[in-house]
Design a protein around this motif. Structure first.
Motif, short mmCIF file in Angstrom:
data_model
loop_
_atom_site.label_atom_id
_atom_site.label_comp_id
_atom_site.label_asym_id
_atom_site.label_seq_id
_atom_site.Cartn_x
_atom_site.Cartn_y
_atom_site.Cartn_z
N ALA A 1 15.35 66.26 35.86
CA ALA A 1 16.43 65.64 35.52
C ALA A 1 17.64 64.74 35.67
CB ALA A 1 16.51 64.95 37.77
N LYS A 2 16.48 63.55 34.49
CA LYS A 2 17.23 62.58 34.30
C LYS A 2 18.32 62.59 32.40
CE LYS A 2 13.49 59.33 35.24
NZ LYS A 2 12.19 58.75 34.40
N GLN A 3 17.88 64.55 31.82
CA GLN A 3 19.09 65.04 31.02
C GLN A 3 20.12 65.36 31.99
OE1 GLN A 3 18.87 63.87 28.42
NE2 GLN A 3 16.35 63.28 27.91
N VAL A 4 20.29 66.04 33.35
CA VAL A 4 21.33 66.72 33.65
C VAL A 4 22.91 66.32 32.78
CG1 VAL A 4 21.92 68.00 35.15
CG2 VAL A 4 19.95 67.66 34.73
N ILE A 5 23.18 64.77 33.72
CA ILE A 5 24.12 64.14 33.14
C ILE A 5 24.69 64.39 32.33
CG2 ILE A 5 25.58 62.42 34.31
CD1 ILE A 5 24.03 62.32 36.96
N GLY A 6 23.88 63.87 31.35
CA GLY A 6 24.17 62.87 29.69
C GLY A 6 24.38 64.98 29.29
N ALA B 1 20.15 70.76 20.77
CA ALA B 1 19.07 70.26 21.90
C ALA B 1 17.89 70.34 21.30
CB ALA B 1 18.66 71.10 23.21
N ARG B 2 17.64 71.18 20.07
CA ARG B 2 15.63 71.85 19.46
C ARG B 2 15.76 70.29 18.67
NH1 ARG B 2 16.75 77.62 19.60
NH2 ARG B 2 16.35 77.49 21.20
N ALA B 3 16.88 70.22 17.97
CA ALA B 3 17.38 69.11 16.82
C ALA B 3 17.18 67.71 17.19
CB ALA B 3 18.41 69.32 16.47
N GLY B 4 17.12 67.71 19.43
CA GLY B 4 17.08 66.42 19.94
C GLY B 4 18.19 65.85 19.61
N GLN B 5 19.60 66.41 19.23
CA GLN B 5 20.97 66.02 19.52
C GLN B 5 21.90 65.91 21.03
OE1 GLN B 5 23.13 65.17 16.31
NE2 GLN B 5 24.20 64.62 18.30
N ASP B 6 22.14 64.66 21.18
CA ASP B 6 22.86 64.73 21.98
C ASP B 6 24.33 65.06 22.51
OD1 ASP B 6 23.36 63.96 25.07
OD2 ASP B 6 25.01 62.02 24.22
N THR C 1 34.95 72.29 32.10
CA THR C 1 35.62 73.08 30.89
C THR C 1 36.51 71.32 30.87
OG1 THR C 1 37.70 73.31 32.56
CG2 THR C 1 35.94 75.12 31.48
N ARG C 2 36.62 70.66 31.49
CA ARG C 2 37.76 69.20 30.95
C ARG C 2 36.84 68.10 30.90
NH1 ARG C 2 41.94 68.78 35.87
NH2 ARG C 2 41.76 66.81 35.27
N ALA C 3 35.76 68.66 32.11
CA ALA C 3 34.85 67.05 31.41
C ALA C 3 33.50 67.35 32.72
CB ALA C 3 35.96 66.15 32.75
N GLY C 4 33.39 66.13 31.72
CA GLY C 4 31.37 66.41 33.41
C GLY C 4 31.54 66.07 34.09
N PHE C 5 29.85 65.93 34.63
CA PHE C 5 29.43 65.35 35.51
C PHE C 5 30.09 63.92 35.65
CE2 PHE C 5 26.04 68.27 36.65
CZ PHE C 5 27.20 69.35 36.95
N THR C 6 30.08 62.90 37.34
CA THR C 6 29.94 62.15 37.42
C THR C 6 28.33 61.74 37.52
OG1 THR C 6 29.56 62.72 40.00
CG2 THR C 6 32.09 62.73 38.88
N ASP C 7 27.94 60.35 38.09
CA ASP C 7 27.08 59.35 38.04
C ASP C 7 26.30 60.40 39.66
OD1 ASP C 7 26.62 58.17 35.88
OD2 ASP C 7 28.16 56.25 37.03
N ALA C 8 26.55 60.81 40.12
CA ALA C 8 26.18 61.33 41.41
C ALA C 8 25.80 62.75 40.91
CB ALA C 8 27.83 62.10 42.35
N GLY C 9 26.41 63.32 40.34
CA GLY C 9 26.05 64.67 39.19
C GLY C 9 26.91 66.18 39.69
N GLU C 10 27.99 65.59 39.65
CA GLU C 10 28.25 67.05 40.43
C GLU C 10 29.87 66.75 39.32
OE1 GLU C 10 29.17 65.68 44.18
OE2 GLU C 10 31.52 64.18 43.79
N PRO C 11 30.84 67.87 39.16
CA PRO C 11 31.64 67.99 38.11
C PRO C 11 32.82 67.11 38.82
CG PRO C 11 31.89 70.13 38.88
CD PRO C 11 30.32 69.54 40.47
N ALA C 12 33.42 65.91 37.96
CA ALA C 12 34.64 65.15 37.64
C ALA C 12 35.73 65.85 38.32
CB ALA C 12 34.25 64.10 36.59
N THR C 13 36.17 66.83 37.81
CA THR C 13 37.30 67.68 37.87
C THR C 13 37.16 68.81 38.24
OG1 THR C 13 37.64 68.37 35.25
CG2 THR C 13 38.61 66.58 35.90
N PRO D 1 21.75 59.18 28.43
CA PRO D 1 21.26 59.74 28.85
C PRO D 1 20.04 58.89 27.93
CG PRO D 1 21.98 61.70 27.58
CD PRO D 1 22.77 60.17 27.87
N PRO D 2 18.66 59.54 28.49
CA PRO D 2 17.13 58.93 27.75
C PRO D 2 17.75 59.61 26.05
CG PRO D 2 16.42 59.45 29.82
CD PRO D 2 18.43 59.91 29.13
N LYS D 3 16.75 59.68 24.90
CA LYS D 3 16.95 59.83 23.86
C LYS D 3 15.77 61.07 23.90
CE LYS D 3 16.28 58.78 19.29
NZ LYS D 3 18.20 59.79 18.44
N GLY D 4 16.97 62.69 23.29
CA GLY D 4 16.01 64.16 23.08
C GLY D 4 14.44 63.77 22.53
#
Length: 447
Positions: free
Chosen positions: A124-129, A147-152, A161-173, A207-210
């Protein structure tokens, strides 16, 4: 040919004028009364009923949907994605929430790989990031490699497609499609797309470092489906289930997560909290870490406390109830479907384009139906339709597929007396009973 004198022609013309003024026709059939004409309504729908399977609910009156239009959360889908979906399910007729289900599974897998463990709290702590401010990628092979290399990473998929998640865990657009029924099916040639939302609302929290897997990771990642295989929302099951299955297939073809194939366990939410709770209990016994579902907002809202108590991640591809944005979830609930605060704007715009005088908004009596109804009403009022021009009605949704059809007889009479020329149906398959009630009450449906 018989000759007619000028005087006779004038007399005939005068007679015609007299007849026309008295609402009769000269040389034609008598027109319908103005009162009947005022009862002709345009039908509008939402994502729960704007499906190719919906006309089947009307049986021998499937033709009543012709001319109906509405909105659904949907981005223009690449033909390649549709082809891949059909490779999983050749009989697929609709694509509603297929992309959102695909992306929900992909994000869950990437978050797990970055977490280095199948522990739900760590996932859960990685989802938004996963969706914001990293190395951009858009397919299983490349994203999992990073992700296997620990890359954000910044995942951009099919629906996201346009923007990522908000802090609430849902699409911003979001992207919405305006869809139309013709010949008892959706006419793809008429589909239009419009964007909504604000890119600036996407989260900027790091997010926390992978970390690379070490020790006992808890693999395999096990996903539990909680989708509407039965019940009023079952028409939306095939595209959601197919989207999820395609993502699992492509993730495993790319090497899986934490060095093991992802496991999918199907499950029915029944469009019913009791059915969903039974499925959830079965998933808990099978050590599921992430729930993909539920298929409807009402079911998710009802069982989320049980999911949180079990310490699992819940990731829905189809929940749109705006109240879920602020629900207490201990950071475990996410969705790829946009909230109805955005769809309310899109629906109101579609309705207002046709210049209605009076609008009736009919909704399921639950948090989803009444929530979207309220947003549409607000947007209609902003567009200039005063309170006396908008009528709100609700109905109790059937408890399950064996329950008797919705009885909307009284509501149909209210709409006839109100004189609505636009009717929005916010619901699922049971909306068909509302259409039949309107028809039987003598409300003429414009086609």
């Amino acid at each position: 040919m018989m000759r007619v004198s000028r005087g006779s022609r004038v007399a005939t013309l005068a007679a015609c004028v007299t007849l026309l003024l008295s609402a009769a026709a000269c040389g034609t059939e008598q027109p319908e009364e103005a009162g009947d004409e005022s009862q002709q309504v345009r039908l509008y729908g939402n994502d729960g009923n704007m499906l190719n399977t919906f006309p089947n609910e009307l049986k021998d009156r499937a033709d009543l949907v012709n001319g109906m239009k509405g909105t659904t959360p949907m981005t223009p889908l690449p033909e390649d994605f549709k082809t891949r979906l059909r490779a999983v399910n050749p009989d697929l007729r609709d694509f509603l929430y297929a992309a959102e289900a695909y992306d929900a599974v992909m994000i869950s897998a990437l978050a797990t790989q970055l977490a280095g463990t199948t522990d739900p709290a760590a996932i859960a702590k990685q989802v938004i990031g996963v969706t914001n401010e990293g190395q951009r990628c858009d397919d299983a092979v490349n994203c999992l490699k990073l992700a296997r290399a620990g890359q954000d990473i910044e995942y951009r998929g099919v629906s996201l497609t346009r923007a990522g998640f908000t802090d609430a865990g849902e699409p911003a657009t979001a992207s919405y499609a305006t869809v139309h029924f013709d010949d008892e099916k959706l006419n793809d040639a008429k589909t239009e797309f419009v964007g909504a939302g604000d890119d600036s609302q996407a989260s900027t929290t790091a997010p926390p470092k992978g970390r690379k897997p070490r020790g006992d990771t808890g693999a395999p990642l096990t996903l539990g489906g909680l989708l509407p295989r039965t019940g009023p929302a079952s028409g939306a099951y095939p595209p959601q289930a197919t989207g999820a299955a395609l993502a699992v297939r492509e993730i495993n073809a790319a090497g899986g997560v934490l060095d093991e194939p992802v496991v999918w366990i199907d499950g029915d939410d029944g469009t019913n909290p009791d059915v969903a709770r039974a499925t959830l209990a079965a998933h808990v016994k099978k050590n599921v870490q992430v729930i993909i579902g539920a298929g409807t907002s009402g079911v998710s809202k009802a069982i989320l406390p049980d999911v949180v108590a079990a310490g699992l991640v819940m990731f829905s591809p189809a929940n749109t109830d705006a109240s879920l944005t602020t629900i207490e979830d201990k950071g475990l609930y996410f969705r790829t479907a946009p909230p109805d605060s955005l769809q309310g704007q899109a629906l109101a715009d579609v309705i207002m384009r046709d210049g209605p005088r009076k609008v009736a908004l009919i909704a399921r009596k639950d948090s989803y139906g009444e929530g979207l109804q309220g947003y549409v009403r607000t947007e209609l009022e902003r567009a200039g339709l005063g309170g006396d021009k908008v009528k709100l009605l609700t109905y109790d949704p059937p408890a399950d597929s064996d329950a008797p059809p919705v009885d909307f007889t009284a509501g149909a009479r209210e709409i006839k007396e109100f004189g609505a020329d636009a009717v929005l149906l916010i619901g699922y398959a049971e909306s068909a009973a509302v259409i039949l009630a309107l028809h039987e009450a003598g409300v003429r449906i414009q086609q």
